[in-house]
Design an enzyme around this catalytic site. Structure first.
Site, PDB file in Angstrom:
ATOM      1  N   ASP A 188      15.902  86.316  33.771  1.00 26.15           N
ATOM      2  CA  ASP A 188      15.767  87.680  34.279  1.00 26.15           C
ATOM      3  C   ASP A 188      15.124  87.572  35.661  1.00 26.15           C
ATOM      4  OD1 ASP A 188      15.031  90.238  34.950  1.00 26.15           O
ATOM      5  OD2 ASP A 188      13.858  90.624  33.139  1.00 26.15           O
ATOM      6  N   TRP A 242       7.661  92.196  30.374  1.00 22.56           N
ATOM      7  CA  TRP A 242       9.118  92.267  30.279  1.00 22.56           C
ATOM      8  C   TRP A 242       9.678  91.072  29.535  1.00 22.56           C
ATOM      9  CZ3 TRP A 242      10.702  96.901  30.816  1.00 22.56           C
ATOM     10  CH2 TRP A 242      10.016  97.771  31.658  1.00 22.56           C
ATOM     11  N   LYS A 245      15.000  96.836  42.380  1.00 20.90           N
ATOM     12  CA  LYS A 245      13.839  96.273  43.065  1.00 20.90           C
ATOM     13  C   LYS A 245      14.254  95.641  44.396  1.00 20.90           C
ATOM     14  CE  LYS A 245      11.702  95.833  38.590  1.00 20.90           C
ATOM     15  NZ  LYS A 245      10.548  96.713  38.723  1.00 20.90           N
TER      16      LYS A 245
END
Lengths: 382, 382
Positions: A193, A124, A217
């Site tokens: 992030d 990511w 999440k």
């Protein structure tokens, strides 16, 4: 199962939740979308039909009406309290997940010809860097590819660009199960992030320029992204952008430039309240450390049957990654675990192996159950 | 209230819904987010806790797991059947509402120096044109501002650009209560924002290059956008874009380039099934016409007390807009109606007046109730 009834005001408050909030039996180790607190689900089931005695469900209320006014105001206030941030930050509820942030951050703040730093600690983080490269230059202070993304870098491992618009990192790497134990030290504004660990521990949020997290999440359902951004950045956009890609527009319009994902914001607000009811970030962090330790112990005490993917000093408390002696045994492990009511233990398709995602809402008893299964599986297959 | 139980497979099927699906009593005239079918809400309340007997709720299932695989496959198949479109179109479930489409369409298909046509029939159509002007030239074939956006244009009212990448229009104008009775005739590919009337009537979807609709009016919750796009356009993007803004990427990855808004897609799928259970688009259209006619009759037979905003030949069946003799009376109307259980009748803040949004899920009996109230109010205040 009884559905709690709201007695007064707007029911964005979940009832006091027991730490053993775990009625359904199935252990959901999914990396995201992931397990949610059952008390939150109970409240949502109620409010889906009729929120706050209005005769109208949360999905059906106007985003500009008084009920949703309170929902979003309370969610923002609770977020500020949890993050320990004040009015020098804007709190935004956006759409598009972390992936749209990968584009919005450089679109707003990385000018043509300027440089931003992107520490590449996983898939990511790399995608974020690739999106940035469409807008300006990317300096990579660290790339963990050579070491299989098994750790996050010490300061001494990183190169640095003399001038950079910002330093971007992914605080917890869902796929590899690594995390930054603390925010990196950089001369440039920090952008993080935090999708897979937001509000799982105390963290120095206020040291950042931007923090963002897809909700699915640790915070709520897929489809809403929490963005915490320093207000002084808002008028520093480096190019003209359509309103939906402009942080300044979203901040000016209080996350209601267009119709926001009302249900996602509502549910995130319930999760914030639930975290507070659990004792806040300190209590949640302690519980997460205990939960993770149970699984890491099962890895470390397996006599080498299980190998952890993450270097021990960089281990995540949210995503516990490990391997058995072979991919075939990994598959057997996941299959047998599923038969024992443990769902979602297969590793990410890009990394293989096994992964137990044990977010805030995952019950401690579930970690004990998995650890026990791990020991039995190793004994039978070792 | 009984919650239906799923007996087999993935429960994206709502039970057969009665046309009188209206238990909660409050009449929700909100323009969006808006009223949803109660049978859909019942199913969602069930599945929030446990979908398809998995012991895991719809919010908590991985977007790459077998349960969500079926949810999205069924939603797409049902959408195709309703829209009457085949494999030459991609069906995408995106985020960001119609407002992000305002940017994505020109970002993908309007090259620097090229022209696109934007018919301006209201505030949203204008915002779409403004976003396009950031990417290329905009030709405005019609601007309804001078006539207070009271109608959509006949072909003879429109100018035309000799070459244009596409012709963009808003098929139903939520704020003013006007609609295009049929898609415009243009030499250029048609692009339609159908947010406030998608699947409220038979429509020639296949004549379009792109059709898009934010879900929160007639299709589901806020936070998911339906995009139907001709596949041959996908490889014709005119500039390099970050993946989240690229239709080609979303199509290639089956709307799962990143984590999609899983709950929104699930709920939209339930609504598609509900539309089919109502008898499909023909039946829904007929019912919508009857519902709207009840209100338009109350306007037209009021002896001038109520004035409709939309020109009669352009009236929407979704948003019925009208005014009393004065803004003060408009306010009193909305307040008194609210006391009688009729919520959300105030017009949009940019237009004033009154607006009854009566989407697919709004019960016919509610239109009769409002019409009766309108007659009583006119008699008392006329």
């Amino acid at each position: 199962m009884s559905v709690p009834t709201t007695t007064t005001g707007v029911s964005t408050r979940s009832g006091p939740a027991a730490a053993t909030d775990f009625e359904r039996g199935v252990l959901n180790f999914s990396a995201g979308p992931a397990v949610l607190p059952e008390s939150v689900l109970r409240q949502a089931r109620h409010d889906l039909w009729d929120i706050a005695g209005t005769g109208i469900g949360i999905l059906e209320h106007s985003h500009r009406g008084p009920v949703f006014d309170r929902v979003i105001e309370e969610a923002e206030a609770d977020c500020r309290r949890l993050a320990g941030i004040g009015d020098d930050f804007a709190v935004l509820f956006l759409q598009g997940g972390a992936s749209l942030q990968f584009a919005m951050i450089p679109a707003n703040f990385l000018a043509d010809g300027a440089t931003a730093e992107y520490a590449i600690t996983g898939v990511w983080a790399k995608k974020a860097a690739e999106a940035a490269a469409l807008y300006g230059s990317v300096h990579v202070p660290f790339d963990g590819k050579g070491s299989g993304y098994d750790h996050t870098p010490a300061r001494s491992e990183m190169t640095t660009a003399p001038a950079a618009a910002y330093f971007h990192y992914c605080s917890n790497n869902t796929i590899y199960g690594t995390r930054w134990q603390a925010p990196p030290v950089s001369d440039h504004p920090l952008v993080a992030d935090t999708s897979s660990e937001m509000f799982s521990r105390r963290y120095d949020f206020a040291r950042h320029a931007i923090i963002y997290a897809g909700a699915q999440k640790n915070l709520g359902p897929a489809g809403v992204t929490l963005v915490i951004i320093r207000r002084d950045l808002l008028d520093r956009a480096v190019r003209k952008l359509p309103p939906m890609l402009s942080y300044a527009v979203h901040a000016k319009d209080g996350s209601r430039h267009n119709t926001p994902p009302t249900f996602g914001i509502y549910l995130m607000g319930l999760v914030f309240r639930w975290i507070e009811a659990q004792g806040g970030l300190d209590a949640v962090e302690r519980r997460n450390e205990e939960k993770a330790a149970v699984l890491y112990r099962a890895i470390d005490e397996s006599g080498g049957f299980y190998r952890g993917v993450a270097r021990p000093d960089c281990r995540s408390t949210m995503n516990v990654t490990f391997r058995t002696p072979s991919p075939a045994l990994d598959d057997r492990f996941a299959d047998e675990a599923a038969k024992h009511g443990m769902d979602g233990l297969k590793g990410h398709r890009s990394a293989g192996g096994l992964r137990a995602s044990i977010y805030n809402a995952f019950p401690a008893s579930g970690c004990a159950t998995l650890a026990q299964f791990m020991r039995a599986f190793a004994a039978a297959n070792g």
